[in-house]
Scaffold this active site. Structure first.
Site, mmCIF file in Angstrom:
data_model
loop_
_atom_site.group_PDB
_atom_site.id
_atom_site.type_symbol
_atom_site.label_atom_id
_atom_site.label_comp_id
_atom_site.label_asym_id
_atom_site.label_seq_id
_atom_site.Cartn_x
_atom_site.Cartn_y
_atom_site.Cartn_z
ATOM 1 N N GLU A 84 0.787 -1.185 0.045
ATOM 2 C CA GLU A 84 -0.011 -0.145 -0.119
ATOM 3 C C GLU A 84 1.027 1.244 0.141
ATOM 4 O OE1 GLU A 84 -3.195 0.061 -0.259
ATOM 5 O OE2 GLU A 84 -3.777 -2.034 0.258
ATOM 6 N N CYS B 274 -1.959 9.606 2.100
ATOM 7 C CA CYS B 274 -1.635 8.774 1.017
ATOM 8 C C CYS B 274 -2.689 9.011 -0.099
ATOM 9 C CB CYS B 274 -1.505 7.280 1.229
ATOM 10 S SG CYS B 274 -3.244 6.682 2.167
#
Ligand code: NAD
Length: 515
Positions: A251, A285
């Site tokens: 991720e 993110c």
């Protein structure tokens, strides 16, 4: 909870000799000291986790669910305590920390309640060649999962792996970021006290340290690594994990775009762009880093965005909109991106780009007229800055949004949800929010993850549960087959009859018969 408690039995391997301090980014003052765990410690942690995994996987679905729901309740009741610790360790406002915990709680609840349904045995149709068989598939835990986490969302992000891996029946070794070990320790200890009662070894262990400790965990004999962090580190983790053929979920970072269509609600779009880009000091993110605005509404949108942004202020007091940069080194990246954008003709709003940095704080900056190949557009900035560009229409917005090597999230604001949905499908990203930002992270049932440099694999939802399992297929013969194809006793006539049947069912052109 204090760091010294972190070293008591039950919450991590035996203390190592070397230590490191966790610092308050607003003051630079140490918060607590933690062990720097080594390769040997990681190996010990894995062997302890093996025993824990056997015990945990041996509990019933109902027992695991009940323990996870108890932990959820504990997290909910102690939200203020954890939020305060997150505020001190990351610098983010306590309210933002609270929201992060709320979202994590929703995931604990979802994973606990859905694990059995998603992973438990289910029948599948056996098909024409195996009508005499019953067929089931079930998803078994992998065993021991290593979770390597970042610092920007030190609860929400690692919990996306920890909770789903544990709900699937695994034991977990958690290596939090070296910038947020106290938050990691709090999570591990609370699980141990509330959900891990009676375990021969801890189901969730803490392995504190920096990159070397993360590398040690990746090299240890865990059954999977769930990594969250930068793409550069993900590459290193994959190289290390390759030696044991250990599978990895990555991720990684993003450069999320928000597209504003000509008929969008501009107030809502400006509000969402400001929050998506600047909350948590842009250290998100799935934060918005680029905005593409349809030509007819460009000036109006920009004025609305500038108005909102000009009212925002970083600080560590209660009224601040966002906090200091958690990682001091990130300020250099932000400064480089701003300087390059300005040198290449970019304009800064509301103030001068040169005045934005006041370490450890960075004031918000909107950049316009920045070329698409400038680093402020191509690289993850991870700061409270945002580029805004005029595009002809939605189609050009999609084209520019997709011209990135990242593909984590994206957003579209449009008056037509139908047009926006079609555009969302064309956006090369793992997730898209229509008429909002980051909403996909609030839906526990939706898988979370990216494409290209943003990584691979999925946390959250049914996909997130299956990510930490292996599929186990079982057939069970309940009737002698009319034709035994898997026997040396098979005759030519048996095979001919089978080929005839298959040709009848599958040999025709056009509309196909159902098997
Ligand atoms: P990072 O890559 O520097 O570190 C991440 C983790 O990896 C840390 O725990 C670190 O100690 C560890 N690590 C460092 N070197 C290692 C090595 N050689 N082997 C194993 N582990 C190692 O990232 P960061 O600065 O902590 O986090 C910021 C990045 O994370 C940003 O790019 C952000 O976009 C990304 N992020 C992604 C998501 C997502 O869900 N996609 C969520 C949050 C953050």
């Amino acid at each position: 909870m204090t760091a010294s408690q972190a070293q008591e039995p039950g919450s991590g391997p035996a203390p190592a000799r070397r230590t490191f301090d966790s610092l308050n980014p607003a003051t630079g003052q140490p918060i607590a000291t933690f062990p720097l765990y080594s390769r040997a410690d990681a190996e010990v942690a894995v062997s302890r986790a093996r025993e824990a995994a056997r015990w945990w996987a041996g509990l019933s679905w109902a027992e695991r669910r009940s323990r996870l729901l108890d932990w959820k309740s504990f997290l909910t009741r102690h939200m203020d305590e954890l939020a305060e610790l997150m505020h001190v360790e990351t610098g983010k406002p306590a309210d933002d920390a609270t929201l992060e915990i709320v979202l994590a709680i929703l995931h604990v609840d979802w994973a606990a309640r859905h694990a059995r349904k998603v992973l438990g045995p289910r029948r599948v149709l056996p098909g024409i060649a195996a009508l005499n068989q019953s067929a089931t598939v079930e998803y078994q835990p992998l065993g021991v999962v290593g979770v390597i986490g970042p610092w920007n969302y030190p609860v929400f992000t690692p919990m996306g792996s920890i909770v789903y891996a544990i709900a699937a029946g695994n034991a977990v070794i958690f290596k939090p970021s070296e910038l947020t070990p106290a938050v990691g320790e709090w999570l591990v200890r609370s699980f141990d006290e509330v959900a891990g009662r009676g375990a021969p070894e801890p189901v969730l262990q803490l392995l504190t340290g920096g990159g070397e400790t993360g590398a040690a965990l990746a090299a240890s004999p865990v059954d999977k690594i769930a990594f969250t962090g930068s793409a550069a580190t993900a590459r290193k983790v994959m190289v290390i994990a390759a030696a044991n053929l250990t599978p990895v979920i990555a991720e990684c970072g993003g450069k999320d775009a928000l597209i504003v269509d000509a008929d969008a609600d501009l107030n809502a779009a400006a509000d969402a762009a400001a929050w998506g880009a600047l909350s948590n000091a842009g250290q998100t993110c799935v934060g918005i880093e680029r905005v593409y605005v349809a030509d007819p509404v460009y000036e109006t949108f920009l004025a609305k965005l500038a108005d909102r942004v000009s009212r925002l202020r970083p600080g560590s007091d209660e009224d601040a909109d966002y906090g200091p940069m958690t990682m001091p080194g990130q300020i250099d990246v932000i400064s480089r991106h701003l300087a390059d954008a300005v040198a290449r003709g970019g304009r800064a709003l509301p103030g001068r780009a040169e005045d934005a940095v006041d370490a450890p704080y960075v004031r918000p900056v909107i950049l316009t007229d920045v070329p698409e190949d400038a680093v402020a557009v191509t690289e993850e900035t991870f700061g409270p800055t945002i580029t805004v560009r005029r595009v002809a229409n939605l189609e050009e917005g999609i084209q520019l949004a997709n011209a990135s090597r990242y593909g984590l999230g994206s957003s579209i604001f449009s008056g037509s949800r139908r047009r926006a949905r079609a555009a969302a499908r064309q956006l090369h990203s793992g997730m898209t929010a229509i008429n909002s930002v980051i909403a996909f992270a609030m839906v526990p049932a939706l898988p979370f993850g990216g494409v290209d440099e943003s990584g691979f694999g999925r946390i959250h939802g049914a996909d997130g549960l299956r990510e930490f399992t292996r599929a186990k297929s079982i057939t069970s013969q309940w009737m002698k087959p009319p034709v035994n194809l898997t026997s040396f006793g098979r005759t030519d006539a048996d095979l001919k009859r089978t080929v005839k049947l298959v040709t009848l069912l599958h040999g025709r052109r056009g509309r196909q018969a159902r098997p």
